[in-house]
Design a protein around this motif. Structure first.
Motif, PDB file in Angstrom:
ATOM      1  N   ASN A 144       1.282  -0.943   0.028  1.00  0.00           N
ATOM      2  CA  ASN A 144       0.138  -0.384   0.011  1.00  0.00           C
ATOM      3  C   ASN A 144       0.726   1.112  -0.053  1.00  0.00           C
ATOM      4  O   ASN A 144       0.496   2.162  -0.781  1.00  0.00           O
ATOM      5  N   TYR A 148       0.105   3.780  -3.145  1.00  0.00           N
ATOM      6  CA  TYR A 148      -0.419   5.026  -2.701  1.00  0.00           C
ATOM      7  C   TYR A 148       0.294   6.223  -2.953  1.00  0.00           C
ATOM      8  O   TYR A 148       0.131   7.209  -1.475  1.00  0.00           O
ATOM      9  N   SER A 197      -7.300   2.198  -6.562  1.00  0.00           N
ATOM     10  CA  SER A 197      -6.797   1.466  -6.119  1.00  0.00           C
ATOM     11  C   SER A 197      -7.260   0.119  -7.217  1.00  0.00           C
ATOM     12  O   SER A 197      -6.518  -1.254  -6.733  1.00  0.00           O
ATOM     13  N   THR A 203      -6.634  -4.963  -4.144  1.00  0.00           N
ATOM     14  CA  THR A 203      -8.563  -6.054  -4.049  1.00  0.00           C
ATOM     15  C   THR A 203      -9.303  -5.693  -2.983  1.00  0.00           C
ATOM     16  O   THR A 203     -10.400  -5.941  -2.534  1.00  0.00           O
ATOM     17  N   GLY A 204      -9.197  -4.057  -2.055  1.00  0.00           N
ATOM     18  CA  GLY A 204     -10.054  -3.703  -1.241  1.00  0.00           C
ATOM     19  C   GLY A 204     -10.008  -4.502   0.523  1.00  0.00           C
ATOM     20  O   GLY A 204     -10.567  -4.038   1.235  1.00  0.00           O
ATOM     21  N   LEU A 207      -5.791  -4.393   3.951  1.00  0.00           N
ATOM     22  CA  LEU A 207      -6.040  -3.938   5.101  1.00  0.00           C
ATOM     23  C   LEU A 207      -7.135  -4.493   6.048  1.00  0.00           C
ATOM     24  O   LEU A 207      -6.989  -4.386   8.199  1.00  0.00           O
TER      25      LEU A 207
HETATM   26  P1  ADP Z   1      -6.571  -1.814  -1.496  1.00  0.00           P
HETATM   27  O1  ADP Z   1      -6.455  -3.298  -2.085  1.00  0.00           O
HETATM   28  O2  ADP Z   1      -7.455  -1.194  -2.500  1.00  0.00           O
HETATM   29  O3  ADP Z   1      -5.354  -1.261  -1.348  1.00  0.00           O
HETATM   30  P2  ADP Z   1      -6.328  -2.043   1.323  1.00  0.00           P
HETATM   31  O4  ADP Z   1      -7.868  -2.670   2.020  1.00  0.00           O
HETATM   32  O5  ADP Z   1      -5.761  -2.708   0.864  1.00  0.00           O
HETATM   33  O6  ADP Z   1      -7.049  -2.294  -0.367  1.00  0.00           O
HETATM   34  O7  ADP Z   1      -7.140  -0.452   1.509  1.00  0.00           O
HETATM   35  C1  ADP Z   1      -8.164   0.338   1.264  1.00  0.00           C
HETATM   36  C2  ADP Z   1      -7.931   2.047   1.734  1.00  0.00           C
HETATM   37  O8  ADP Z   1      -7.107   2.806   2.060  1.00  0.00           O
HETATM   38  C3  ADP Z   1      -7.257   1.971  -0.027  1.00  0.00           C
HETATM   39  O9  ADP Z   1      -8.295   1.474  -1.528  1.00  0.00           O
HETATM   40  C4  ADP Z   1      -6.859   3.219  -0.297  1.00  0.00           C
HETATM   41  O10 ADP Z   1      -7.919   4.377  -0.076  1.00  0.00           O
HETATM   42  C5  ADP Z   1      -6.190   3.066   1.846  1.00  0.00           C
HETATM   43  N1  ADP Z   1      -4.347   3.683   1.214  1.00  0.00           N
HETATM   44  C6  ADP Z   1      -4.676   1.990   2.334  1.00  0.00           C
HETATM   45  N2  ADP Z   1      -3.355   2.215   2.788  1.00  0.00           N
HETATM   46  C7  ADP Z   1      -2.902   3.822   2.090  1.00  0.00           C
HETATM   47  C8  ADP Z   1      -1.458   4.374   2.040  1.00  0.00           C
HETATM   48  N3  ADP Z   1      -0.694   3.792   3.023  1.00  0.00           N
HETATM   49  N4  ADP Z   1      -1.983   5.675   1.710  1.00  0.00           N
HETATM   50  C9  ADP Z   1      -2.944   6.651   1.394  1.00  0.00           C
HETATM   51  N5  ADP Z   1      -4.353   5.652   1.377  1.00  0.00           N
HETATM   52  C10 ADP Z   1      -4.054   4.335   1.883  1.00  0.00           C
END
Ligand code: ADP
Length: 240
Positions: A144, A148, A197, A203-204, A207
């Motif tokens: 991530n 990002y 994303s 995949t959402g 986290l």
């Molecule tokens: P994804 O597969 O969409 O990355 P995650 O569950 O890993 O799914 O993260 C959920 C959302 O949190 C991401 O879609 C993004 O919007 C936000 N996000 C996660 N990590 C970061 C980061 N390091 N900086 C900015 N936004 C983040």
């Protein structure tokens, strides 16, 4: 009486969450599958010019990889939900973090992002837990922080320990996260910017896997983030 009331309330909430998750999974799987079958049908029908065939093959490859990631993440979530069957070992967490970071260097290079790892630890630190899910914590946070980020950005990974706890900090110089979203990004399938994303192959679920894997190890995760500046995820895990 009161006990039964709360039990019913809890069960109906749980049932709603389960239904919502199943609906989301079906939708998320349907999208790439439709893209794959659409591309395959076009290729078969001979309407595609020779020079465009590769484009459709790329779609098939990309979308089937997305499905593979989704299925792996869904399996991880259902394992974490059932909890009890997850095997635990003595895991050298310092080695695990080093290896996970090295494995992600090529991905960072592709996005012109620099990974730095600092650990004051010469010795090993043993965490009692699941090697697989500890690795998932580190990888998801670092992936991530790469995706990002901005071109030329930095991901700083720090490892430290203090009074029985290991602390892993993953900081990035990326887009950051508005306060309103801080709680919600740990929910299944919640994304701040769906198209960003999707473009990065997310995949959402990353986290939510991280949060549940941290819980499995009786640890804690916190987030500190400033929009347009970057984010800092801090995981603290008790060690043996
Ligand atoms: P994804 O597969 O969409 O990355 P995650 O569950 O890993 O799914 O993260 C959920 C959302 O949190 C991401 O879609 C993004 O919007 C936000 N996000 C996660 N990590 C970061 C980061 N390091 N900086 C900015 N936004 C983040």
């Amino acid at each position: 009486m009161i006990h039964r009331f709360f039990k019913r309330l809890f069960m109906s909430r749980f049932e709603n969450m389960r239904r919502e998750f199943t609906a989301n999974v079906s939708h998320e799987l349907k999208t790439p599958l439709q893209a794959i079958s659409g591309a395959a049908e076009l290729l078969k029908s001979d309407v595609v010019k020779e020079e465009d065939r590769k484009k459709f093959l790329d779609i098939i490859l990309m979308e089937s990889r997305r499905m593979t990631r989704l299925i792996a993440d869904i399996i991880a979530i259902s394992q974490l939900d059932s909890g009890s069957q997850i095997e635990k070992d003595d895991v050298d967490f310092v080695r695990l973090v080093r290896e996970a970071v090295e494995a992600l260097r090529p991905l960072a290079n592709e996005d012109s992002v620099t990974l730095t790892l600092s650990t004051p630890l010469e010795s090993t630190r043993i965490v009692r837990g699941s090697e697989h899910f500890l690795e998932a914590i580190v990888s998801n946070l670092v992936i991530n922080a790469i995706h990002y980020n901005r071109p030329g950005g930095i991901v700083d990974i720090k490892l430290d320990y203090d009074r029985g706890h290991m602390t892993l900090t993953v900081s990035d110089t990326g887009i950051g996260i508005e306060k309103d979203h801080h709680e919600r990004i740990f929910e299944r399938f919640y994304r701040v910017d769906k198209s960003r994303s999707r473009k990065s192959g997310g995949t959402g679920l990353g986290l939510s896997i991280v949060r549940n894997a941290v819980r499995l190890h009786k640890g804690e995760i916190t987030l500190d983030s400033t929009p347009d500046k970057g984010s800092v995820f801090t995981v603290s895990l008790p060690y043996a």
